[in-house]
Scaffold this active site. Sequence first.
Site, short mmCIF file in Angstrom:
data_model
loop_
_atom_site.label_atom_id
_atom_site.label_comp_id
_atom_site.label_asym_id
_atom_site.label_seq_id
_atom_site.Cartn_x
_atom_site.Cartn_y
_atom_site.Cartn_z
N ASP A 181 -93.61 71.64 -154.17
CA ASP A 181 -92.81 72.40 -154.80
C ASP A 181 -92.57 73.83 -155.22
O ASP A 181 -93.75 74.29 -155.81
CB ASP A 181 -92.39 71.74 -156.40
N HIS A 218 -90.34 75.49 -156.38
CA HIS A 218 -89.78 75.81 -157.96
C HIS A 218 -88.96 77.18 -157.63
O HIS A 218 -88.76 77.59 -159.00
CB HIS A 218 -90.97 75.96 -158.67
N GLU A 242 -90.05 71.55 -151.60
CA GLU A 242 -88.82 71.60 -152.40
C GLU A 242 -88.39 72.82 -152.98
O GLU A 242 -89.44 73.78 -153.37
CB GLU A 242 -89.40 70.57 -153.61
N GLU A 253 -82.15 69.67 -157.54
CA GLU A 253 -82.24 69.50 -159.00
C GLU A 253 -81.41 70.39 -159.78
O GLU A 253 -80.99 70.08 -161.03
CB GLU A 253 -83.72 69.72 -159.54
N ASP A 271 -80.42 65.10 -160.01
CA ASP A 271 -80.81 64.47 -161.28
C ASP A 271 -79.76 63.78 -162.01
O ASP A 271 -78.63 64.04 -162.31
CB ASP A 271 -81.49 65.72 -162.08
N HIS A 326 -84.37 63.38 -158.81
CA HIS A 326 -85.26 64.33 -159.58
C HIS A 326 -85.46 63.71 -160.90
O HIS A 326 -84.29 63.43 -161.66
CB HIS A 326 -84.60 65.72 -159.76
#
Length: 381
Positions: A183, A185, A209, A235, A257, A284
Amino acid sequence: MKIARIETFAVPPRWLLCRVETDDGVVGWGEPVVEGRASTVRTAVHELAELLVGRDPMRIEDHWQLMTKASFYRGGPVLSSAVAGLDQALWDIAGRVLGVPVHVMLGGPVRERVRSYGWVGGDEPTQIAEAVAERVEAGFTAVKMNASGRMDPIATPRDIDRVVERAAAARAALGPDRDFAVDFHGRFTTANARRTIEHLAPLHPLFVEEPVLPEHTHRIGDVVAATTVPIATGERLFSRSDVLPALQAGIAVLQPDLSHAGGVSEVRRIAALAETFDVLLAPHCPLGPVSLAASLQIACCVPNFLIQEQSIGIHYNRGADVLDYLVDPEVFAFTDGCLARPTAPGLGITVDERAVRAADGSVPDWRGPVWRHPDGSFAEW
């Protein structure tokens, strides 16, 4: 049957739950929350409740249309998350009334178990190999880790080496028959992401990700074009129109999500849209029990499902965990890293209402950390 009452509960560690009750006593649960903005979403839920109270709970699609469109200003994470939780609760009610799981109402199951991954580190993981070994011992066949902590706009060679060292430690502990995802992020610039992923490619991550921020989705195609590593995002995208540019850019994995992207109703449509682009779904879910339950309903009926995130034991869960708010925690028992297809009506769980009511308001609202670069400027967390 009419919707009689809608309540919300802010519970540890950072979740918001909503309870929708009908005039004949049927109750459905949802999880409408933006991490760090629970109180804001709570207000939005009660504003939307004005559109629902007194109406037939079984008219789920009509309610979704009203909640998302009966205002001149639409969309965004707060409104989409408020809608998501209420939508989850309405599907829960419908399933309980009809005596079937939600995924049966969505076309029926296409799989009997849902592969999941475990989390193996915080923002500065130092014991990756040990954490991965624990997950493997628990039966998981896949893990996910953050690539780094704070990242400069253009990383030094040493910073990139640290990212690769962590990933290499995970691969060594997993062997060639298991998977790890990395990830980013949203902490990386496009240029930094392209350069770093190049060094990760020989380790064969399941996916990378959120290599760029959601507001830079128009650049994610440049990342896709620069690597053979599957690229994932989603996400912080909240609707079909939000995810479309990422799909067109060639991502491999989409991560909507269930508590942010309009709930069961919209995520099922997002999944169908992704299928037309040959893109896999990895919902997510670093949140609580209702969000995970809703995610599993989608995972069971979506042909292009890949893997499910879940937050049981994750480092964010301080003061409470997913299983603490369930009457029967065994519904989320893992076997070989998989969760069994839920068979109980609605979302497939029974929320421990006494525990939820006791926990409501017991801790201050959670806030995400604020990071800064060495020069004092803002850094992405």
